[in-house]
Motif scaffolding. Structure first.
Motif, short mmCIF file in Angstrom:
data_model
loop_
_atom_site.label_atom_id
_atom_site.label_comp_id
_atom_site.label_asym_id
_atom_site.label_seq_id
_atom_site.Cartn_x
_atom_site.Cartn_y
_atom_site.Cartn_z
N GLU A 1 6.91 29.53 30.26
CA GLU A 1 6.96 30.90 30.80
C GLU A 1 8.00 31.03 31.89
OE1 GLU A 1 2.36 32.49 30.42
OE2 GLU A 1 3.32 32.45 32.39
N GLN A 2 8.03 30.01 32.75
CA GLN A 2 8.99 30.03 33.86
C GLN A 2 10.42 29.92 33.35
OE1 GLN A 2 8.35 30.48 37.26
NE2 GLN A 2 6.35 31.03 36.44
N GLY B 1 11.64 30.87 30.37
CA GLY B 1 12.10 31.95 29.49
C GLY B 1 12.52 31.38 28.15
N ASP B 2 13.26 32.17 27.36
CA ASP B 2 13.62 31.77 26.00
C ASP B 2 14.32 30.41 25.99
OD1 ASP B 2 12.92 34.33 24.80
OD2 ASP B 2 14.66 35.10 25.87
N VAL C 1 16.59 27.77 24.42
CA VAL C 1 17.66 27.84 23.42
C VAL C 1 18.19 26.46 23.03
CG1 VAL C 1 18.40 30.15 24.06
CG2 VAL C 1 19.39 28.19 25.24
N GLU D 1 16.77 23.81 27.88
CA GLU D 1 17.64 24.83 28.44
C GLU D 1 17.23 26.22 27.98
OE1 GLU D 1 21.78 24.06 28.87
OE2 GLU D 1 21.60 22.02 28.09
N SER D 2 17.21 27.13 28.93
CA SER D 2 17.03 28.54 28.60
C SER D 2 18.40 29.18 28.68
CB SER D 2 16.07 29.18 29.60
OG SER D 2 16.67 29.22 30.87
N VAL D 3 18.45 30.49 28.44
CA VAL D 3 19.74 31.17 28.54
C VAL D 3 20.33 30.92 29.93
CG1 VAL D 3 20.88 33.41 28.56
CG2 VAL D 3 19.07 32.95 26.89
N LYS D 4 19.45 30.93 30.91
CA LYS D 4 19.89 30.94 32.31
C LYS D 4 19.99 29.55 32.94
CE LYS D 4 20.76 33.73 35.81
NZ LYS D 4 22.10 34.26 35.80
N ALA D 5 19.16 28.61 32.52
CA ALA D 5 19.03 27.39 33.32
C ALA D 5 18.75 26.14 32.50
CB ALA D 5 17.91 27.57 34.34
N VAL D 6 18.99 25.01 33.12
CA VAL D 6 18.70 23.70 32.53
C VAL D 6 17.60 23.05 33.34
CG1 VAL D 6 19.71 21.50 31.83
CG2 VAL D 6 21.20 23.45 32.29
#
Lengths: 374, 129
Positions: B34-35, B37-38, B40, B61-66
């Motif tokens: 949840e923290q 996000g998607d 990827v 990894e999410s869209v925003k972060a690793v």
């Protein structure tokens, strides 16, 4: 995590973002939603296929009014503000004497003696000080008007039909980079056909005490909740959308260490207009030729390049990634980077140092994404 | 609210462990996904790689972060969830099921006793917020 030194600033929509499940983060000194419950991926895709709604009230507004408004601003910005007509907006930059970038901005011509400068959130105070410091005996009144506006961006192919439900002004008559004063749901607004997503769309400037009303009415008009309705979007989607569209983000592709020419922004450096701060340096650099250049790349190996990572060419460290991310619509991993100009052509093979692992990538033309024009 | 199944062990780095004999199945928690996000991209080790407890064994990894992922227990990787390379979204959809990451042959099975119970992990995530 360390506590921020100053209390974060809040837009007029802050309570609503929280109530709607927005995940809040610090950005440029502001407490902003990075994503809503639908998630960055869905928000990004919905903006490309239907519509996305963004709170961009954190952007700053600097009001310049008086008979010398245009000549005063034109001394500070790189683009030619004398070319504007009433109701037109122009992408421009505040430049240092070295031709590097203090900020990129939009200049709105409200009237012959009245300009509104739309600047980045994190640089508003710096810009305001810079602009004030160059006031001489100009017949202008300068005002940091950032607190007087909320700004809501409705972007995507359905933006025009959604917003049209709330205003009588025929939106199709507003050309790209033009604006009108008109009520939106009875709220007096500036309706501007501009955006930062690569899609058609509008940015609406209105009094902050009307922000919640506008936000809710636009979500209703856009059938928020249905599968093809508008989605509220956070800063993460705003970033991936602008990156796919190959647009610069201040503090990443451009800053006080990069010149407009290096950043492919020569088109807003009007070297033949009347003098402006940085003109001479940019003219010299243009004559001598730039040494490095901003390019787009696609990662061809599996993996994601991220901001700040090193770029290698023929095994040598040659530059760095300014923005790197998955591209949700293109379904690729992309980024922008500065590389030596001799290695900046499309097709050039490069490597990105992703936490110690070298990933193959290839320079590709910018923008990565361009919408089909009707 | 994030789902925290009773029958699992949890780490403070938001991984879960399901013990099956001397094998530990490891993934990231519902709270963690949840923290993030998607999701990827998931990078995982190879079968046969060995890790000590608290070593990083990959990244998600999410869209925003690793985010790095850490193994809560020591041992040799017996199996890796290969399907995550094409369907990383399983980590979001089913973090305790199809979103599992690795199965480790534990070299020190006693390590699971020092991990958090479901109730302790729930308190821990609340305190973090």
């Amino acid at each position: 995590m360390t506590a921020p030194a100053l209390e974060l600033r809040k837009t007029a929509l802050n309570d609503l973002h929280r109530a709607m499940g927005g995940r809040m983060v610090e950005f440029g000194g502001w407490d902003m939603p990075v994503q809503y419950p639908a998630g960055t991926m869905a928000e990004h895709l919905r903006t490309r296929t239907h519509a996305g709604l963004f709170d961009v009230s954190h952007m700053g507004e600097i009001d310049v009014r008086g008979p010398d408004a245009i000549p005063f601003v034109n001394r500070l910005v790189s683009n030619d503000a004398t070319k504007l007509v009433d109701g037109q907006a122009q992408y421009s930059a505040l430049t240092t004497p070295e031709g590097t970038v203090i900020d990129d901005l939009l200049v709105y011509r409200l009237a012959e003696d009245h300009l509104l400068l739309i600047v980045n959130a994190g640089t508003t105070d710096k810009d305001w000080d810079w602009i004030k410091s160059h006031y001489q005996n100009d017949d202008v009144e300068l005002r940091n008007a950032s607190a007087e506006y909320c700004q809501i961006a409705l972007q995507g192919p359905d933006a025009i039909s959604i917003l049209q439900k709330l205003t009588d002004v025929p939106l199709s008559e507003i050309k790209y980079y033009h604006f009108r004063y008109a009520p939106v749901d009875t709220v007096p607004s500036i309706i501007s056909r501009t955006g930062y997503t690569g899609e058609d769309g509008f940015e609406v400037y209105a009094p902050p005490d009307k922000a919640e009303q506008l936000w809710k009415r636009i979500l209703d008009a856009g059938n928020f909740g249905s599968d093809d309705g508008v989605l509220p979007c956070g800063l993460a989607a705003r970033n991936t959308l602008r990156l796919e569209a190959g647009m610069c983000l201040y503090g990443h592709e451009i800053d006080e260490n990069t010149t407009l020419l290096e950043a492919n922004l020569g088109w807003i450096a009007k070297l033949n207009k009347t003098d402006f701060i940085g003109r001479e340096a940019l003219a010299k650099q243009k004559e001598a030729g730039i040494k490095r250049k901003l390019v787009g790349f696609e990662v061809t190996d599996r993996g994601i390049a991220r901001d700040g990572q090193d770029v290698l060419i023929d095994g040598q460290r040659a530059g760095n990634v300014t923005s790197g991310s998955p591209a949700p619509f293109l379904k690729k991993n992309i980024g922008m980077a500065y590389v030596p100009v001799d290695f900046a052509d499309a097709g050039q093979r490069i490597q990105i140092d992703v936490r110690g692992k070298l990933l193959a990538a290839e320079i590709v033309p910018l923008p990565f994404y361009k919408r089909a024009k009707n | 609210m994030a789902n925290v199944p009773d029958n699992l062990h949890y780490s403070k780095d938001h991984e879960w462990v399901r013990v099956d004999g001397d094998t530990a199945v490891i993934g990231i928690t519902d709270h963690a996904q949840e923290q993030l996000g998607d999701v990827v991209y998931v990078e995982l080790p190879k079968a046969g790689d060995e890790f000590a407890a608290n070593d990083s064994f990959g990244s998600v990894e999410s869209v925003k972060a690793v985010s790095e992922i850490f193994t809560p227990v020591s041992g040799k990787v017996a199996e890796v969830n290969q399907s995550l390379s094409d369907e990383p979204e399983k980590v979001n959809k089913d973090p305790y099921g199809e979103g599992w990451m690795i199965k480790t042959k534990m070299s020190k099975p006693g390590e699971v006793d020092s991990l958090l119970t479901a109730a302790e992990y729930e308190d821990f995530t609340k305190a973090e917020e």
